[in-house]
Structure formats: structure tokens, C-alpha cells
Design a protein around this motif. Structure first.
Motif, PDB file in Angstrom:
ATOM      1  N   GLN A 141     -19.219  12.783 -32.958  1.00  0.00           N
ATOM      2  CA  GLN A 141     -18.294  11.956 -32.204  1.00  0.00           C
ATOM      3  C   GLN A 141     -18.340  12.303 -30.705  1.00  0.00           C
ATOM      4  O   GLN A 141     -18.246  11.422 -29.844  1.00  0.00           O
ATOM      5  N   ALA A 142     -18.484  13.594 -30.419  1.00  0.00           N
ATOM      6  CA  ALA A 142     -18.583  14.014 -29.016  1.00  0.00           C
ATOM      7  C   ALA A 142     -19.827  13.408 -28.360  1.00  0.00           C
ATOM      8  O   ALA A 142     -19.778  12.909 -27.221  1.00  0.00           O
ATOM      9  N   ILE A 143     -20.953  13.433 -29.094  1.00  0.00           N
ATOM     10  CA  ILE A 143     -22.184  12.828 -28.558  1.00  0.00           C
ATOM     11  C   ILE A 143     -21.984  11.338 -28.337  1.00  0.00           C
ATOM     12  O   ILE A 143     -22.432  10.764 -27.335  1.00  0.00           O
ATOM     13  N   ALA A 144     -21.283  10.695 -29.259  1.00  0.00           N
ATOM     14  CA  ALA A 144     -21.040   9.256 -29.148  1.00  0.00           C
ATOM     15  C   ALA A 144     -20.215   8.918 -27.905  1.00  0.00           C
ATOM     16  O   ALA A 144     -20.318   7.799 -27.365  1.00  0.00           O
ATOM     17  N   VAL A 145     -19.386   9.832 -27.440  1.00  0.00           N
ATOM     18  CA  VAL A 145     -18.611   9.601 -26.215  1.00  0.00           C
ATOM     19  C   VAL A 145     -19.418   9.998 -24.975  1.00  0.00           C
ATOM     20  O   VAL A 145     -19.423   9.294 -23.950  1.00  0.00           O
ATOM     21  N   LEU A 146     -20.115  11.113 -25.070  1.00  0.00           N
ATOM     22  CA  LEU A 146     -20.800  11.656 -23.889  1.00  0.00           C
ATOM     23  C   LEU A 146     -22.005  10.829 -23.454  1.00  0.00           C
ATOM     24  O   LEU A 146     -22.266  10.665 -22.256  1.00  0.00           O
ATOM     25  N   GLU A 147     -22.767  10.322 -24.416  1.00  0.00           N
ATOM     26  CA  GLU A 147     -23.967   9.561 -24.047  1.00  0.00           C
ATOM     27  C   GLU A 147     -23.623   8.302 -23.260  1.00  0.00           C
ATOM     28  O   GLU A 147     -24.203   8.063 -22.180  1.00  0.00           O
ATOM     29  N   PRO A 148     -22.689   7.465 -23.697  1.00  0.00           N
ATOM     30  CA  PRO A 148     -22.323   6.310 -22.846  1.00  0.00           C
ATOM     31  C   PRO A 148     -21.604   6.733 -21.567  1.00  0.00           C
ATOM     32  O   PRO A 148     -21.695   6.056 -20.542  1.00  0.00           O
ATOM     33  N   TYR A 149     -20.889   7.837 -21.626  1.00  0.00           N
ATOM     34  CA  TYR A 149     -20.205   8.334 -20.427  1.00  0.00           C
ATOM     35  C   TYR A 149     -21.225   8.604 -19.322  1.00  0.00           C
ATOM     36  O   TYR A 149     -21.027   8.242 -18.159  1.00  0.00           O
ATOM     37  N   ARG A 150     -22.307   9.249 -19.686  1.00  0.00           N
ATOM     38  CA  ARG A 150     -23.333   9.578 -18.692  1.00  0.00           C
ATOM     39  C   ARG A 150     -23.914   8.308 -18.064  1.00  0.00           C
ATOM     40  O   ARG A 150     -24.157   8.259 -16.855  1.00  0.00           O
ATOM     41  N   LYS A 151     -24.162   7.286 -18.862  1.00  0.00           N
ATOM     42  CA  LYS A 151     -24.718   6.048 -18.329  1.00  0.00           C
ATOM     43  C   LYS A 151     -23.702   5.314 -17.453  1.00  0.00           C
ATOM     44  O   LYS A 151     -24.049   4.730 -16.426  1.00  0.00           O
ATOM     45  N   GLN A 152     -22.431   5.347 -17.864  1.00  0.00           N
ATOM     46  CA  GLN A 152     -21.407   4.613 -17.137  1.00  0.00           C
ATOM     47  C   GLN A 152     -20.992   5.313 -15.850  1.00  0.00           C
ATOM     48  O   GLN A 152     -20.664   4.658 -14.856  1.00  0.00           O
ATOM     49  N   PHE A 153     -21.033   6.653 -15.863  1.00  0.00           N
ATOM     50  CA  PHE A 153     -20.596   7.426 -14.701  1.00  0.00           C
ATOM     51  C   PHE A 153     -21.664   8.430 -14.276  1.00  0.00           C
ATOM     52  O   PHE A 153     -21.486   9.649 -14.396  1.00  0.00           O
ATOM     53  N   PRO A 154     -22.805   7.950 -13.788  1.00  0.00           N
ATOM     54  CA  PRO A 154     -23.906   8.882 -13.451  1.00  0.00           C
ATOM     55  C   PRO A 154     -23.559   9.810 -12.289  1.00  0.00           C
ATOM     56  O   PRO A 154     -24.141  10.890 -12.176  1.00  0.00           O
ATOM     57  N   ASN A 155     -22.655   9.399 -11.412  1.00  0.00           N
ATOM     58  CA  ASN A 155     -22.317  10.218 -10.255  1.00  0.00           C
ATOM     59  C   ASN A 155     -20.990  10.953 -10.408  1.00  0.00           C
ATOM     60  O   ASN A 155     -20.400  11.397  -9.425  1.00  0.00           O
ATOM     61  N   SER A 156     -20.510  11.053 -11.630  1.00  0.00           N
ATOM     62  CA  SER A 156     -19.241  11.729 -11.869  1.00  0.00           C
ATOM     63  C   SER A 156     -19.350  13.211 -11.500  1.00  0.00           C
ATOM     64  O   SER A 156     -20.389  13.838 -11.708  1.00  0.00           O
ATOM     65  N   PRO A 157     -18.280  13.776 -10.935  1.00  0.00           N
ATOM     66  CA  PRO A 157     -18.301  15.221 -10.655  1.00  0.00           C
ATOM     67  C   PRO A 157     -18.420  16.055 -11.924  1.00  0.00           C
ATOM     68  O   PRO A 157     -18.725  17.250 -11.850  1.00  0.00           O
ATOM     69  N   ASN A 158     -18.170  15.435 -13.098  1.00  0.00           N
ATOM     70  CA  ASN A 158     -18.308  16.149 -14.371  1.00  0.00           C
ATOM     71  C   ASN A 158     -19.700  15.998 -14.971  1.00  0.00           C
ATOM     72  O   ASN A 158     -19.941  16.442 -16.091  1.00  0.00           O
ATOM     73  N   ALA A 159     -20.609  15.360 -14.224  1.00  0.00           N
ATOM     74  CA  ALA A 159     -21.923  15.052 -14.785  1.00  0.00           C
ATOM     75  C   ALA A 159     -22.643  16.315 -15.252  1.00  0.00           C
ATOM     76  O   ALA A 159     -23.284  16.328 -16.309  1.00  0.00           O
ATOM     77  N   GLU A 160     -22.540  17.380 -14.473  1.00  0.00           N
ATOM     78  CA  GLU A 160     -23.250  18.606 -14.848  1.00  0.00           C
ATOM     79  C   GLU A 160     -22.642  19.226 -16.099  1.00  0.00           C
ATOM     80  O   GLU A 160     -23.356  19.734 -16.964  1.00  0.00           O
ATOM     81  N   ASP A 161     -21.318  19.173 -16.197  1.00  0.00           N
ATOM     82  CA  ASP A 161     -20.690  19.726 -17.392  1.00  0.00           C
ATOM     83  C   ASP A 161     -21.005  18.880 -18.614  1.00  0.00           C
ATOM     84  O   ASP A 161     -21.059  19.389 -19.734  1.00  0.00           O
ATOM     85  N   VAL A 162     -21.217  17.591 -18.415  1.00  0.00           N
ATOM     86  CA  VAL A 162     -21.637  16.734 -19.528  1.00  0.00           C
ATOM     87  C   VAL A 162     -22.963  17.237 -20.083  1.00  0.00           C
ATOM     88  O   VAL A 162     -23.170  17.270 -21.295  1.00  0.00           O
ATOM     89  N   SER A 163     -23.861  17.632 -19.199  1.00  0.00           N
ATOM     90  CA  SER A 163     -25.137  18.189 -19.656  1.00  0.00           C
ATOM     91  C   SER A 163     -24.917  19.426 -20.515  1.00  0.00           C
ATOM     92  O   SER A 163     -25.557  19.607 -21.556  1.00  0.00           O
ATOM     93  N   ARG A 164     -24.009  20.304 -20.073  1.00  0.00           N
ATOM     94  CA  ARG A 164     -23.737  21.514 -20.854  1.00  0.00           C
ATOM     95  C   ARG A 164     -23.186  21.163 -22.228  1.00  0.00           C
ATOM     96  O   ARG A 164     -23.584  21.748 -23.248  1.00  0.00           O
ATOM     97  N   LYS A 165     -22.265  20.200 -22.235  1.00  0.00           N
ATOM     98  CA  LYS A 165     -21.663  19.839 -23.515  1.00  0.00           C
ATOM     99  C   LYS A 165     -22.680  19.159 -24.432  1.00  0.00           C
ATOM    100  O   LYS A 165     -22.730  19.421 -25.648  1.00  0.00           O
ATOM    101  N   LEU A 166     -23.485  18.276 -23.875  1.00  0.00           N
ATOM    102  CA  LEU A 166     -24.519  17.630 -24.695  1.00  0.00           C
ATOM    103  C   LEU A 166     -25.535  18.646 -25.185  1.00  0.00           C
ATOM    104  O   LEU A 166     -26.033  18.552 -26.314  1.00  0.00           O
TER     105      LEU A 166
END
Length: 953
Positions: free
Chosen positions: A660-685
Motif C-alpha cells: 500500500q505504501a508503494i501504491a501511494v509513493l509511486e504516483p506521489y513521485r510522478k505528481q510531485f517531482p519537485n517536492s521537498p520530500n522527494a529525497e525521503d520518498v526515495s528512502r522509503k521506496l
């Protein structure tokens, strides 16, 4: 080179050579300078008495031709006194030589040549007849001049060289060397010319040729492309001409110099500017001046260099040169002029931004508070004052115009700064009120609301009332409102009271203003602005309860106040409901309503998000995730969606709901590529992919983390290692190698870990069959261990030793490949050179004192000698040898090979001796096997074993 560079400015002088006009003994007035005598004068008397001095470049008093005739008659009559004859011959030669110089400029060239030729003949006779004549140095000098006059520069130079050799202490040395320099310079022998001028320079300022020698010495070096070396000599010219040869002296004004000296100075400055342009420009000027005590003419070096660049349309370099002097000596009287020249250069080049930079620097350097004005009255420098006022106005106008386009607070702040500087420097200017209003605008737009309010009020109330007064007063109210948003506590309360006072003053002073009643009404809203939240809700509810009801806009404001107040008090569910009411009262699709709707959507989204945060703090993780995900449903375009989706994913990670986390994070990355959380998204993924057994995807994420420069170095290194491991697990060898190579490059310490990575890379290269890369990494291991210092360990030494051992193998194989062919002597040299390289490599390996490496290196070393002996015996034989010759040759080869075999035996025995110390590895065994072949009588026996007796009865 200018027209002045190739000729001498120094006049030809006689240097003490006496021109004496000798007429007959009875010639009236011929010796008027001599004391009266009763006895008639004789030629001997004339020789013994010193002749009166004759000014340079003046004709003799008596007729030269008559004097020459008298000397010729004397030489025909006088046959006894050699001293008198020598003196007469010298004077006759001088008269012939000087006669051609004293004629008019349009004289016949043939006559000049004839006179000089006759002088040369006489000087030569004199030198031959009287080699010990005391004035032969003068004779040689005059003879050289005569050669030069007859266009025989080589003979002239040779004669001067003879003079120097014979008379090294002649008092004419500076003039002789200068004349040599001129001849050599004309012959384009600039190196020798420089040496000649240097002799004159070393004699110091007492020499009349000192300045000209400095100038020509500089040109001689310049002509040899020794541009930088020429600078001290050229600077010496400036010292003489502009400072009178006195270091630290004030500069003579250029316009007061003679025309010739002005040309000399101008040419010197020009060639120095060219030299500086060949070097590092203005930086070279500064470096050069460091050792010269900052002479008063320093500004000329920068100015002329800048002028040279302007002529070449190198405007930025020109400005840099001018500005370099300003930066070096900003308080110098010349500095403002050069500063403006820099601005003009930028203007010519069309560099608008640089023009502004130049104006800014000018304004900063020559503001009236700057040290430049210490002890100086403004009235004495009207041009500097005028340029300052112009630049201040230009700067303020430029930055304000830029701010109106960019809307950037920084640009407005710059404009405000320069407006304020203008008002401070020129408070009584006619445009002060208008400037003050512009200053207030700039302050407001740069969010300096307190200062803006003060300037607006000063414009409104501090000047005679005019059309802008009411607008300025109303703008002050807006500034108060905006400024209050950034204050807290007592400061905010005090500010709030000031704002209310300003509202009242505005309404009373400008009752005709259309916003006057609205300003008073807005006072009610100030209660909310003061963060009196309960009262703000109460007042807003009263406003909504009015009958007739307020207009739709006022209702929306009321609901907005209620929603924000509830939000600020933490009642997020009630805030959500109030904000929805406010949004429902927005009608129409005009841009203002669209903006307001977007703002309310943001507030609704934030209210829902805060509800999720509250659930999270209460320990309701699943409820928090649900609220975070709900934000996107109630306000899909909200800025909070990015944060809420991220927090939802984080909650799912904590709940270990990986898919479920992957299902949220993968579209999140596409929708918000410049988010300040982008790097932490990589860690979580990365974690999620790893947990779901997707090593390839996880490796990509860890690689991304390792490349993020904002991460801690330890995190990046760990991520890089994880990426390498995961790529290896996924079977992606190229990426595995790439990660390991990055780890070595980016994390050379700690050294032991970095060497281990190099070992992995060497093994990977070996596995891939890439011998070149393998050797590279082996060399890196050896180098890294050698440089490790205190970080070196037994393990690093072991890895370096084994690497060095492997690096020796190609050298060993190369040695084996060298065949011994005829002629044997030549091929044997190549063989020995190859062997020495291999021996050195094995020696380096053994020096690590790692047992298994040492035994291997010892074995291979012995085998090198053994192979050399064998190859000598198996070498190609010369053709056409007779049988007996061949037998002798074979015997000779055996003699040559024997020492190598003996050497091999000795080294193998060294290796086998290690068995006594408990070292008995494969390499020691191989050495035993080799010895069994080399010395079968001793070593070629079957090893006997016995049972060990462990007890004694």
C-alpha cells in the motif's frame, strides 16, 4: 614598437675630448683663454697646458680647416717628441671626425664619408704608432663614431668592444656601453643590447645616459618576448621622468613635462600596458606595484591599461583595469575618475548589468560618509558630487524598474536602499517628496512594512499637501496592516494600536477619500488580526446575524474569520465546516474569486490535514492515514496534498503495509517531482522495494540516495554500498561495478574499507577478463596502502602485497616472451632489462613481509634466474659456425648460463629454509620441487615420514 623605440634620445657627446683650434702661433685671439705671456706660445706649450672646455655640440671658435692644415704641417715638421705627435694626430683625427658633424644638415654625404674615413685613417695610425698613448680610449671611441658615421656598424661595434677590453676602467664606460647598446639594438641583437644598457643602468642616476638606457633596456627585453622582465626598466623611466628619481615623491604633472619627455612617458606607459595585457591584466599591475611602494603614478598604469583595452574593444577588461585601481586606492583623488571610466567602458560595451554594478560601486565608494571625503569639501569637487547624485538617482530608478518587472522583494529592497541614500545625501533636492513616495513604495514591496509606513506618512504629512498626499496616507494603512502580520506579543499590540491611530488620522484628514468609511469599518477586522480569537468569532457571528444580512462578500469574510479562528484554536473539524461555508459564498468565475476559492480550498485541506495529525498524536495510526488520504478528495488541487500523501505513505510504512505504501509513493513521485520530500520518498521506496524482494528497484533508489549531496556523508556511503549489494543480488554486474567505483572515488577514507572495495573491483575485472582494469585496481590498492600512514592495517598490507604480486605476473610473462636471438648480445640486453623489471616487482611484493607473498615472490625470483639460464642455453646460434667453433660457442653459453642457475638454486634454498620457521606453503613446496630438478643429488629424494612419538615409556 613606436617610432621612438629604435632611436636614441641622448645626444652624442665628446665626453671630455677637447676640440682645440690651432692656428698659427701669431693668430690673433687664438688662445684668449690662456694667461698672458711675454714669450710667444709654442705648440708644446699648448699640449702641456689644459685646453679650455668647449660646450658640447658647438663649433670651434677658429676655422677647422685652418687648424687641420696647421696640425698637418706640425706632423711634417715634428719628428722627435712622440707625445706631441700622438696628441697632434689625435686632434687632427678629431677635427676630421667632428668636421662632418658640424656642417649643415644638407651637406654632401660624400664629404661626411670622406672626413670620417680620413679620421679613421688618422686614428688607426695613432693607435699603431703610439699604442701606449694615454688617451687611446678616447681615440678608440672617436674611431668607433667615425665607423658609425660611414655606415660601418660592425667595425664600430668591434672598436667599442676593443675599447672595453683594453680600458675597462675608462671614465667613458657608460657612454661607450650606451653606444654599444644602440649599435646592437639597431642590429636587432636585443640580448647583447640589453646587457650593454644594463651596464649603464648599474652606474646609477649619475650617468647622463641612465634614463635612456632604462628605456632602451626595457625595449631590448620586450623585443626578446621577455615582457614581464622589461617592466622594472620601464618603471625606472617613469621614476625618473615623473618622480625625479626619488621614490615616494609626488608626481610631476604630465602636462608640465617637455614634449620629448611626454612622448617618452607616453610610449613607456603604452609598452607597459601592452605587457600587462599579455600577462594577467590589472592583476599583473597590482602584483608589479607591490614591490615598488605604490608610486604616485600607479593610477596611470591602470588607466593606460584600461585605455588599451578600450581601443581593442575589450570593454570588460578595460573596466576591470580601471576598477582595480579604485579597489586598490579608493580614497585616491584619481579614483573617482577611473571609476567613471569603468562605467563608460561598460556603457560602450553595452553591458547594462555591469554599468549598474559600476554605478553602485561609485555610489558606495564616494558617498559623503566615505573616508574619501575626510578633509575634503564637497564644493571643491563638483564633478564627483554631480556624478554621485546622478548615479544614486540612476541606481534607484533602475532597481525600481527591475522590481516592477520581477516583483522580487530583493529588487525592491535595492531600490529602497538607493532612494534612501539619495534623500540622505541630497535632502533639499526639488524632487525629494516624489522620491520619498517612491522610497515608500519600494520598502513596501520589499516587505519592509514598518519603514514603508513611516515613509508614506512622511510623504502624506511632512510635505506641503498635494495630489499624492491622500494616496500616500492610505498606503500607510495598508503597510500597517501588512506589517502587523509579522509581529507577536507586545510588539504586535503596540503596532496594532498604531495602525488604528493611523486609520483614524486618515479618515479625519482625508474625509473625501472613497475608502474612508471602509477603513473605519475594517477596524472591526483588526480584532481578528490582533489574535483575540474568541472575540473575533463572536463579532463574526454577530455580523452574520445582522438583519438585513450583510452582503455576500461580508458574509464570506465573517465565515472566513470564524474558520480561521477555530483553526487557530485547534478546532479543526469546526474550522473545516466554516471554511466550506465561506467557499459556498463565492460566486462567479472572475480571477479574484478563483484566487479566493483556491485559498479557501487550501484552508479546508489544511483543516483536514490537521485532523489527521491530531489522530496520529492520539495513537490512531489508521485513522490518521485515512484523514491524510481524505485531503486529496476534499481539495485535490491543494498544496497540502503533497504533504498529506507523503504522511499517509509514512504511516503505511510504519504499519509495514509495504504494498500500500508503494501504491501511494509511486504516483506521489510522478505528481510531485519537485517536492521537498522527494529525497525521503526515495528512502522509503528503497526500504519498501527491499522488503517486497525487488532488489533491482531498491538498488536504483539507494543509488539515488547516494548521489544526493544534501544527505549526510555516512548515509550516502551506506546507500552506495547497499546499491552495490542490491545490484549484485539482481545480477546487474555493470551497475555493481559502477557503484563500487563511485565508492572508491567519493569515499577514500577510511582507507581499509576503500582498499577492500578496490579488491572487489579488481576481482570483478578479473572475472570479466578485463586485465587492464584489473591491473589498474591492483595498482590503486598498492598506492592506497602506501599512502595510508597510521590507517594502514595488517589486512591492507596483505591486500597490497597480493596486489603487487599479481602486478608482477605480466612483467614475468613479458620476460619469458623475450627470445634470445642473434646477435645474442643485443637480445640479451632486452632480456635482462625485462628481467630487472620483473625482479623489481617481486622485490616490492616481498618487502611487505607477508609470508605467503614473500614465498611466492622468492619462488618467482628464483625461477626468473633459472629461466634466464635456460633461455641462454636455448638461444639461437649464429649461422655458418664450423663444428669446432660451434662447440666452443656451446661451451661459452654453458659458462654464461651456469651463474644464473646457481643464483636460482641459492634463492630457492632461501625459500626452502623458511620451512624451519614453520612456513611450508605451496610456494616453499614448489621451491623444493625446483631444487629436486636443479640438484637432484641433494633434493631429488623421496620424502620419508615417521609417526610422531608422543610418549616415552
Amino acid at each position: 614598437m613606436s617610432s621612438t623605440a629604435g632611436r636614441s634620445r641622448a645626444p652624442l657627446r665628446l665626453n671630455g675630448l677637447v676640440w682645440t683650434c690651432i692656428a698659427s702661433c701669431t693668430a690673433a685671439g687664438a688662445f684668449a683663454a690662456s694667461p698672458p705671456s711675454s714669450a710667444p706660445a709654442t705648440i708644446g706649450d699648448l699640449v702641456r697646458k689644459p685646453a679650455p672646455p668647449v660646450p658640447k655640440n658647438t663649433a670651434p671658435a677658429a676655422d677647422s680647416a685652418k687648424a687641420m692644415d696647421n696640425y698637418k704641417r706640425f706632423l711634417e715638421l715634428q719628428r722627435t717628441d712622440p707625445t706631441l705627435r700622438a696628441e697632434a694626430m689625435r686632434r687632427l683625427g678629431d677635427l676630421n671626425q667632428e668636421g662632418q658633424q658640424l656642417d649643415n644638415a644638407d651637406q654632401d654625404l660624400a664629404r661626411i664619408d670622406l672626413n670620417s674615413t680620413e679620421a679613421i685613417r688618422l686614428y688607426a695610425m695613432l693607435l699603431k704608432a703610439y699604442p701606449d698613448y694615454a688617451r687611446n680610449d678616447q681615440v678608440l671611441y672617436q674611431m668607433a663614431r667615425a665607423y658609425e658615421a660611414t655606415s660601418k656598424p660592425d667595425q664600430a661595434l668591434a672598436t667599442l668592444d676593443q675599447l672595453i677590453a683594453r680600458y675597462p676602467n675608462t671614465r667613458m664606460m657608460d657612454e661607450v656601453q650606451f653606444r654599444r647598446g644602440e649599435l646592437l639594438f639597431s642590429a636587432k641583437d636585443y640580448r647583447q643590447a640589453a646587457s650593454a644598457y644594463a651596464v649603464v643602468i648599474n652606474r646609477g642616476q649619475s650617468s647622463a645616459f641612465y634614463t635612456q638606457s632604462l628605456y632602451k633596456h626595457g625595449w631590448s627585453l620586450f623585443k626578446q618576448s621577455l615582457n614581464e622582465d622589461s617592466l622594472p626598466s620601464f618603471a625606472g623611466v617613469l621614476d625618473q621622468e615623473l618622480l625625479g628619481g626619488v621614490k615616494g615623491a609626488s608626481m610631476h604633472p604630465l602636462e608640465e613635462l617637455s614634449r620629448a619627455n611626454q612622448e617618452l612617458v607616453d610610449d613607456t606607459l603604452r609598452v607597459m600596458s601592452i605587457t600587462f595585457s599579455y600577462l594577467d591584466g590589472a592583476q599583473s599591475v597590482g602584483t608589479f606595484l607591490e614591490g615598488r611602494g605604490n608610486p604616485a603614478y600607479a593610477y596611470l598604469l591602470y588607466s593606460r591599461l584600461g585605455d588599451l583595452y578600450v581601443d581593442k574593444q575589450r570593454y570588460q577588461d578595460a573596466a576591470a583595469a580601471y576598477r582595480a585601481f579604485v579597489g586598490r586606492d579608493p580614497d585616491n583623488l584619481r579614483a573617482p575618475v577611473l571609476a567613471m571610466q569603468a562605467i563608460q567602458a561598460y556603457t560602450k560595451g553595452g553591458f547594462t548589468d555591469l554599468v549598474i554594478d559600476g554605478k553602485r560601486e561609485y555610489a558606495e565608494h564616494y558617498d559623503f560618509t566615505d573616508p574619501f571625503w575626510k578633509g575634503r569639501a564637497r564644493a571643491d569637487y563638483p564633478q564627483v558630487v554631480h556624478e554621485l547624485q546622478t548615479n544614486l538617482r540612476d541606481l534607484a530608478t533602475y532597481y525600481h524598474a527591475a522590481a516592477q518587472k520581477s516583483k522580487l522583494p530583493a529588487d525592491y529592497s535595492q531600490a529602497a536602499h538607493w532612494y534612501r541614500s539619495y534623500l540622505t545625501s541630497f535632502p533639499d533636492a526639488p524632487d525629494s517628496a516624489a522620491t520619498d513616495y517612491l522610497l515608500a513604495d519600494a520598502l513596501f514591496e520589499s516587505h519592509q512594512y514598518a519603514d514603508a509606513a513611516g515613509e508614506y506618512e512622511h510623504t502624506a504629512y511632512g510635505y506641503p499637501k498635494d495630489a499624492r498626499s491622500a494616496a500616500a496616507a492610505y498606503a500607510a494603512l495598508v503597510a500597517y496592516q501588512k506589517g502587523e502580520e509579522g509581529l507577536n506579543g507586545d510588539a504586535r499590540s503596540a503596532w496594532h494600536q498604531r495602525a488604528i491611530d493611523a486609520d483614524i488620522k486618515f479618515a479625519q484628514t482625508f474625509p473625501e477619500h472613497p475608502e474612508s468609511s471602509g477603513v473605519l469599518t475594517r477596524a472591526a477586522e483588526d480584532i481578528f488580526a490582533s489574535h483575540d480569537l474568541p472575540r473575533s468569532i463572536q463579532v463574526a457571528q454577530l455580523l452574520l446575524a445582522r438583519n438585513p444580512p450583510p452582503d455576500i462578500a461580508q458574509q464570506r469574510i465573517a465565515w472566513n474569520i470564524i474558520g480561521q479562528s477555530q483553526y487557530d484554536q485547534g478546532s479543526y473539524d469546526q474550522a473545516e465546516a466554516a471554511f466550506i461555508q465561506a467557499r459556498d459564498r463565492l460566486q462567479g468565475a472572475d480571477p479574484a474569486n478563483i484566487k479566493l476559492r483556491a485559498d479557501l480550498n487550501e484552508r479546508i485541506a489544511e483543516s483536514v490535514y490537521r485532523q489527521g495529525e491530531a489522530r496520529q498524536k492520539a495513537g490512531d495510526a489508521n485513522g490518521a492515514v485515512a484523514d491524510f488520504l481524505r485531503v486529496a478528495k476534499v481539495a485535490p488541487d491543494s498544496k497540502v496534498v503533497s504533504t498529506s500523501q507523503y504522511d499517509a505513505a509514512a504511516g503505511l510504512i510504519n504499519l509495514k503495509q509495504w504494498d500500500q505504501a508503494i501504491a501511494v509513493l509511486e504516483p506521489y513521485r510522478k505528481q510531485f517531482p519537485n517536492s521537498p520530500n522527494a529525497e525521503d520518498v526515495s528512502r522509503k521506496l528503497a526500504v519498501a522495494y527491499a522488503e517486497t524482494n525487488r532488489p533491482g528497484d531498491a538498488a536504483v533508489e539507494f543509488e539515488h540516495i547516494s548521489a544526493n549531496t544534501t544527505e549526510e556523508p555516512a548515509v550516502r556511503r551506506e546507500a552506495l554500498g547497499r546499491a552495490a549489494d542490491l545490484y549484485a543480488k539482481a545480477g546487474n554486474q555493470p551497475r555493481t561495478v559502477a557503484m563500487l567505483e563511485r565508492e572508491v572515488a567519493e569515499y577514500p577514507t577510511p582507507v581499509p574499507a576503500a582498499i577492500e572495495v578496490r579488491e572487489q573491483l579488481a576481482q570483478a575485472a578479473a572475472t570479466a577478463g578485463d586485465a587492464t582494469r584489473e591491473r589498474q585496481w591492483l595498482r590503486d590498492i598498492v598506492h592506497a596502502d602506501g599512502q595510508a600512514g597510521s590507517a594502514r592495517t595488517d589486512r591492507t598490507r596483505y591486500l597490497a602485497a597480493t596486489a603487487q604480486l599479481k602486478l608482477a605476473e605480466p612483467l614475468r610473462d613479458a620476460f619469458r616472451e623475450v627470445r634470445l636471438v642473434t646477435p645474442l648480445k643485443k637480445s640479451l640486453v632486452a632480456k635482462r632489462q625485462s628481467m630487472e623489471a620483473a625482479l623489481a616487482a617481486y622485490k616490492a611484493a616481498s618487502e611487505y613481509h607477508v609470508a605467503e607473498v614473500t614465498t611466492a615472490a622468492t619462488y618467482e625470483t628464483a625461477e626468473l634466474y633459472r629461466r634466464l639460464g635456460k633461455d641462454v642455453l636455448e638461444s639461437e646460434r649464429p649461422r655458418n659456425l664450423k663444428k669446432d667453433e660451434l662447440e666452443q660457442y656451446e661451451s661459452l653459453l654453458e659458462d654464461q648460463a651456469f651463474p644464473f642457475e646457481e643464483q636460482a638454486i641459492q634463492i630457492h634454498e632461501i625459500n626452502t629454509a623458511r620451512a624451519h620457521d614453520g612456513v611450508y606453503d605451496d610456494w616453499v613446496k614448489k621451491s623444493y620441487a625446483a631444487l629436486a630438478e636443479l640438484k637432484p643429488g641433494r633434493y631429488g629424494k623421496t620424502e620419508l615420514t615417521q609417526d610422531v612419538i608422543t610418549t616415552l615409556d
